[in-house]
Motif scaffolding. Structure first.
Motif, PDB file in Angstrom:
ATOM      1  N   ALA A  51      19.950  81.380 111.527  1.00 13.01           N
ATOM      2  CA  ALA A  51      19.887  79.829 111.180  1.00 13.01           C
ATOM      3  C   ALA A  51      20.163  79.253 110.282  1.00 13.01           C
ATOM      4  O   ALA A  51      20.243  79.537 108.940  1.00 13.01           O
ATOM      5  N   TYR A  52      19.714  78.200 110.158  1.00 11.87           N
ATOM      6  CA  TYR A  52      19.994  77.298 109.429  1.00 11.87           C
ATOM      7  C   TYR A  52      19.343  75.880 109.442  1.00 11.87           C
ATOM      8  O   TYR A  52      19.382  75.393 110.203  1.00 11.87           O
ATOM      9  N   ASN A  53      18.372  75.537 108.628  1.00 11.54           N
ATOM     10  CA  ASN A  53      17.663  74.774 108.034  1.00 11.54           C
ATOM     11  C   ASN A  53      17.929  74.050 108.044  1.00 11.54           C
ATOM     12  O   ASN A  53      17.482  72.910 107.281  1.00 11.54           O
ATOM     13  N   SER A  55      19.173  69.010 108.565  1.00 14.51           N
ATOM     14  CA  SER A  55      18.134  68.364 108.829  1.00 14.51           C
ATOM     15  C   SER A  55      19.191  67.010 108.969  1.00 14.51           C
ATOM     16  O   SER A  55      20.255  66.588 108.031  1.00 14.51           O
ATOM     17  N   GLY A  69      20.287  72.907 104.808  1.00  9.69           N
ATOM     18  CA  GLY A  69      18.856  73.145 104.877  1.00  9.69           C
ATOM     19  C   GLY A  69      19.286  74.544 104.131  1.00  9.69           C
ATOM     20  O   GLY A  69      20.012  74.970 103.321  1.00  9.69           O
ATOM     21  N   GLY A  72      17.889  80.285 107.370  1.00 10.18           N
ATOM     22  CA  GLY A  72      16.705  81.009 107.482  1.00 10.18           C
ATOM     23  C   GLY A  72      16.977  82.212 107.529  1.00 10.18           C
ATOM     24  O   GLY A  72      17.765  82.962 107.644  1.00 10.18           O
TER      25      GLY A  72
END
Length: 119
Positions: A51-53, A55, A69, A72
């Motif tokens: 996961a890469y946060n 936005s 971001g 994750g």
């Protein structure tokens, strides 16, 4: 980074799913706090996700901007089963009761300590 993980995922997937039987020499071992569970049947495949946060924000006169971001958690998904009797394609020669595997994995989840999955 994603291409390396994708390559490793495909390589391990091909190793596990090759051959005629379920047991291709791979072992999955889940360990936590000095205890371990060796899965009796190798899963036919698994999936690793990162996961890469990131936005997106909208800035007047510029439009949408992607804000990078932090990375994750990495997740891994696979499915297998715990046989109630011995088969030829089992990694362990003497498998435990299916319920004992489930109880031990549940106890790992309740310990609140990190677990390690070795393939």
């Amino acid at each position: 980074m994603a291409s390396i993980l994708s390559f490793l995922n495909q390589a391990v997937d091909s190793i596990i799913s090759s051959g005629s039987g379920l047991n291709t020499g791979c072992k999955l071992v889940l360990s936590c706090a000095g205890e371990s569970v060796t899965f009796p049947v190798s899963p036919p495949s698994f999936k690793v996700s990162n996961a890469y946060n990131n936005s997106t924000i909208n800035v007047n006169s510029l439009g949408d901007i992607n804000m990078l971001g932090k990375r994750g958690l990495t997740t891994i998904k696979f499915s297998s089963f715990f046989p109630a009797q011995a088969y030829d394609d089992i990694v362990n020669t003497t498998p435990d009761s299916p319920y004992s595997y489930v109880e031990k994995i549940n106890s790992f989840a309740q310990k609140g300590q990190p677990c390690k999955l070795a393939i």
